[in-house]
Every structure is written in structure tokens, then in C-alpha cells.
Design a protein around this motif. Structure first.
Motif: not given
Length: 232
Positions: A19, A222, A226
Motif C-alpha cells: 500500500h 493510503h 495502511s
């Protein structure tokens, strides 16, 4: 993608690395090798820290007499080893950032107006499946980072250096900064990520080349999501 043969800890590590990959690639510039090495080392260290906390959590869940002296010790050793690996990676990364800071040339005439970046990142935070109080914490980190990094590229690099030092101290402390729902060590790491995203924008402004910065909010968002979700 779920890999059926991986443990929860290794799967979380893999997911985080995947990610964060788009964020990593934002710093693949030949003339900024030191910063690229810093980003690689930072993300690697954070993945070690995350895995270490999962191991320590397994240790702390051990309550039966059967687990004492066996599984509990294994989990503890795994936690200590991963945390130590993370600290070593972070130390190397900090040295790369220091080297980069000593060689990079700053253009102080450019101006960064954080309004759109701030609004876009807050919208990303508000879409996360987390507690409203955690969204508030993320916005607070965002605003604190913007207050420093909006001053200029030189101040952004200095901020990254301070926060990297703070992260190392937290992970070396007795509680490893692992306190609260979003632990303090994660919030400091998130501040570094946001600072790096702002540097990406500064680079775009200075060079009048914006292709890599257009989706900087999505890339850093992101990575932050994550970190929060995979190591909890």
C-alpha cells in the motif's frame, strides 16, 4: 491480496509495503538519492515497528500457565527483535536525510498555499472507517505539520529531521510510544509522511513539474490508512 500461507504479522507487513509502494515511487529521483534512501528506510522501519507491536500484543494476551515460559517468551523475543531492526533502519534513514539536507539547494521565493491539500487530505481522513476522535487526531497532526512545512522547503526538511529523531526516541522508550488508540509513535510517523508529501509539492513548485504531485494526497493517504489499520 490475502496470502493463505502467511501469518497475520507477515500479511500485515506485506500489505503495508504494498500500500505504501506508490508513495515510495514519488521519491525516485536520481538527483535526490539521499531522500529516496530516507523514504525507503523510514517505511521499512515503520513496518518493523508495526510487526513488533503485533508480537508484543500476542505476548500480552498470553494468560494461561501453558504459555508462560514458552509462547510468551517467543512473542516477546520477536517483538524485541523487530523493534530493534526498526530502530536500526530508522537510524540509517536519518543519516541519509541528514546527508540530503546538507547538499540540497532550496529556493525560498516559491509559495505553497496549503488550502486544497489540507481539504483533500481531511476528506480522505473522514472517509476512513475509524473513530471520529481518531479523525480529529489526524487533522491535528496535519495542521501541526502544515504550520511548519508551509514556511518553505528548508523548514520542511528540518521538520522531517526533528520528527525522525522523535520517532527514534519513542521507539527506544520503555512503552515504545505504543499508547492510545492511534499510538503516539504512529502519529509521529504520520507527521513524517505528511511532511514528505509536502516536500513532494515543494519540488513540484520549484521545478514547475507537477506530474508526480498530482495524486500526492491519495498516495500519502493510503500509506497512512495502511499504517493505522494493518498494525492494530
Amino acid at each position: 491480496m490475502r496470502n493463505a500461507i502467511l501469518s497475520r504479522e507477515k500479511q500485515a507487513d506485506l500489505d503495508f509495503l504494498l500500500h505504501s509502494l506508490p508513495f515510495r515511487t514519488s521519491f525516485k529521483y536520481d538527483d535526490e538519492a539521499g531522500l529516496n534512501e530516507f523514504v525507503e528506510g523510514l517505511l521499512n522501519s515503520v513496518s518493523f515497528f508495526g510487526v513488533s507491536e503485533l508480537e508484543f500484543r500476542k505476548r500480552d494476551r498470553c494468560r494461561s500457565k501453558l504459555s508462560v515460559g514458552s509462547l510468551k517468551d517467543v512473542y516477546n523475543r520477536n517483538g524485541i527483535r523487530n523493534n530493534a531492526n526498526g530502530i536500526r533502519s530508522l537510524t540509517i534513514a536519518a543519516a541519509e536525510l541528514k546527508q540530503f539536507a546538507s547538499t540540497v539547494k532550496f529556493n525560498k521565493k516559491n509559495v505553497f498555499v496549503p488550502g486544497e491539500f489540507r481539504n483533500d487530505l481531511i476528506s480522505f481522513f473522514e472517509d476512513l472507517e475509524i473513530k471520529p476522535t481518531d479523525v480529529d487526531k489526524l487533522i491535528k497532526v496535519l495542521d501541526e505539520t502544515l504550520a511548519e512545512c508551509s514556511k518553505g522547503p528548508e523548514q520542511t526538511i528540518a521538520y522531517l529531521q526533528r520528527k525522525t529523531e522523535e520517532l527514534g526516541k519513542l521507539r527506544n522508550s520503555p512503552d515504545r510510544g505504543a499508547v492510545d488508540n492511534i499510538p503516539w509513535w504512529k502519529l509521529v510517523a504520520i507527521a513524517i509522511y505528511i511532511g514528505l508529501a509536502i516536500w513532494d509539492i515543494w519540488r513540484c513548485i520549484i521545478r514547475n513539474r507537477c506530474s508526480t504531485a498530482e495524486k500526492v494526497v491519495i498516495k500519502v493517504g493510503h500509506t497512512i490508512a495502511s499504517l493505522i489499520m494493518k498494525f492494530c
